[in-house]
Design an enzyme around this catalytic site. Structure first.
Site, PDB file in Angstrom:
ATOM      1  N   THR A 163       0.839  -1.203   0.000  1.00 52.32           N
ATOM      2  CA  THR A 163       0.000   0.000   0.000  1.00 52.32           C
ATOM      3  C   THR A 163       0.876   1.256   0.000  1.00 52.32           C
ATOM      4  O   THR A 163       1.999   1.232   0.479  1.00 52.32           O
ATOM      5  CB  THR A 163      -0.872  -0.026   1.272  1.00 52.32           C
ATOM      6  N   ARG A 192     -12.446  -8.984  -0.680  1.00 51.48           N
ATOM      7  CA  ARG A 192     -11.658  -8.695   0.520  1.00 51.48           C
ATOM      8  C   ARG A 192     -11.326  -7.217   0.578  1.00 51.48           C
ATOM      9  O   ARG A 192     -10.881  -6.624  -0.395  1.00 51.48           O
ATOM     10  CB  ARG A 192     -10.372  -9.514   0.515  1.00 51.48           C
ATOM     11  N   VAL A 193     -11.557  -6.593   1.724  1.00 52.57           N
ATOM     12  CA  VAL A 193     -11.184  -5.206   1.952  1.00 52.57           C
ATOM     13  C   VAL A 193     -10.226  -5.166   3.132  1.00 52.57           C
ATOM     14  O   VAL A 193     -10.482  -5.775   4.169  1.00 52.57           O
ATOM     15  CB  VAL A 193     -12.422  -4.334   2.257  1.00 52.57           C
ATOM     16  N   GLY A 194      -9.114  -4.486   2.963  1.00 50.43           N
ATOM     17  CA  GLY A 194      -8.129  -4.400   4.023  1.00 50.43           C
ATOM     18  C   GLY A 194      -8.259  -3.140   4.842  1.00 50.43           C
ATOM     19  O   GLY A 194      -9.301  -2.466   4.852  1.00 50.43           O
ATOM     20  N   ASP A 195      -7.175  -2.787   5.509  1.00 48.54           N
ATOM     21  CA  ASP A 195      -7.213  -1.668   6.447  1.00 48.54           C
ATOM     22  C   ASP A 195      -7.239  -0.309   5.779  1.00 48.54           C
ATOM     23  O   ASP A 195      -7.584   0.690   6.408  1.00 48.54           O
ATOM     24  CB  ASP A 195      -6.020  -1.741   7.405  1.00 48.54           C
ATOM     25  N   THR A 209       0.922   0.216   6.189  1.00 45.75           N
ATOM     26  CA  THR A 209       1.057  -0.644   5.024  1.00 45.75           C
ATOM     27  C   THR A 209       1.343  -2.053   5.509  1.00 45.75           C
ATOM     28  O   THR A 209       1.830  -2.258   6.615  1.00 45.75           O
ATOM     29  CB  THR A 209       2.195  -0.190   4.096  1.00 45.75           C
ATOM     30  N   GLY A 210       1.066  -3.028   4.660  1.00 46.13           N
ATOM     31  CA  GLY A 210       1.381  -4.406   5.021  1.00 46.13           C
ATOM     32  C   GLY A 210       0.142  -5.192   5.394  1.00 46.13           C
ATOM     33  O   GLY A 210      -0.921  -5.039   4.796  1.00 46.13           O
ATOM     34  N   GLY A 238      -2.921  -5.860   6.527  1.00 48.49           N
ATOM     35  CA  GLY A 238      -4.041  -5.028   6.938  1.00 48.49           C
ATOM     36  C   GLY A 238      -4.948  -5.667   7.956  1.00 48.49           C
ATOM     37  O   GLY A 238      -5.553  -4.975   8.784  1.00 48.49           O
TER      38      GLY A 238
END
Length: 318
Positions: free
Chosen positions: A180, A208-211, A231-232, A234
């Site tokens: 990210t 899928r949704v991350g942070d 980043t990374g 999530g």
């Protein structure tokens, strides 16, 4: 506060956009304008396979983008997630902020509908290079393929699908820069803005949704204390509320670097069978900044009005 010295910082690979952001800041422009302009250049960088056009697709070969913005003075937040077909999700997140203030997060088809209503241009986000990486890493990694006939799945079909899912889970990011992109800006008027954009984990499960689209997880900004972004991995920062934790520590008087390191230490306590690297950045209202990572060699970029180009700073290591 008037007379503040502008600063813009960003995670790895943000160097593509930071000069444009700083140009806006030195001319008296807003932190929001600077973050959007800088991030758009990152999203348009087709050599970067983790944001915007050229992002690596999900397990079905579809590029899904997430992005968010948060303003320090009002803590206004806006995000889009699971967005397909639009190359600059950071600008659509800004449109949510300004044109749809009764909401903070739009996803999937709803985000695309809103983008269309606003007149944003569409684009084919899956570039030939990204598609080649996807096929080499996923489709060509098995000897057999499932035919597309409209028949009831047999035991062999189910076994193949389970194996494919296991393959997706095992795949690591390809060699080279990845992750990210975070951009944080402080303008001459004392406003703070944090922006995040990503195509998410490569080969992720569709939807899928991350942070990056979740306030307090991948992005948080409060003018009283500072801004932070991650980043990374999530899923870890969502569970740990990592960005919000950093800002809370800044508000308690902790140095930016130490606050980032402490937030990562907290996330490291969470059990996670899919643990991967997590990184975090912070910027305060008086222009101090810092970053931390769980692996050595991580950096972040900084520009001030005196910078000829982005300057790389090492992140503290947990």
């Amino acid at each position: 506060m008037p007379g503040t010295t502008p600063v813009i910082i960003g995670s790895e690979r943000s160097e593509v956009g930071l000069p444009a952001g700083m140009e806006i800041l030195v001319s008296g422009g807003s932190a929001l304008d600077a973050v959007e302009a800088a991030m758009r250049l990152c999203e348009d960088n087709t050599a970067d396979h983790y944001v915007g056009t050229g992002g690596l697709p999900n397990a079905r070969g579809e590029v899904e983008l997430d992005a968010s913005l948060m303003i320090g003075s009002s803590r206004a937040f806006a995000a889009v997630a699971g967005l397909q077909g639009y190359p600059n999700p950071i600008s659509i997140a800004r449109a949510v902020l300004e044109r749809l203030p009764q909401h903070s997060l739009l996803v999937g088809a709803g985000a695309a509908l809103f983008a269309a209503e606003c007149g944003f241009p569409t684009a084919d986000l899956l570039t030939p290079e990204a598609e080649k990486l996807w096929r080499m890493s996923l489709l060509e990694a098995t000897d057999e393929s499932v035919e597309g006939e409209d028949t009831t799945a047999q035991a062999g079909d189910l076994a193949y699908r389970h194996a494919a899912l296991e393959l997706v889970r095992r795949l690591a990011p390809h060699d080279g820069p990845w992750g990210t992109i975070n951009i944080l800006a402080l303008d001459a008027h004392g406003e703070l803005c944090v922006g995040v954009s990503t195509s998410g984990y490569p080969w992720k499960y569709p939807g899928r949704v991350g942070d990056s689209a979740v306030p307090g997880a991948g992005n948080y900004c409060d003018i009283r204390a500072g801004g932070s972004a991650c980043t990374g991995r999530g899923e870890l920062s969502m569970r740990g509320g990592t960005a919000r934790r950093v800002v809370d520590l800044l508000g308690a008087g902790v140095d930016p670097e130490a606050a980032c390191r402490a937030a990562l230490a907290d996330a490291a306590l969470l059990p996670d069978d899919f643990r991967a690297e997590l990184r975090v950045l912070a910027l305060t209202p008086d222009g101090r900044h810092g970053g931390a990572a769980t692996l050595r060699g991580a950096t972040y970029a900084v520009m001030t009005p005196d910078s000829a180009e982005p300057e790389l700073h090492e992140r503290s290591v947990l």
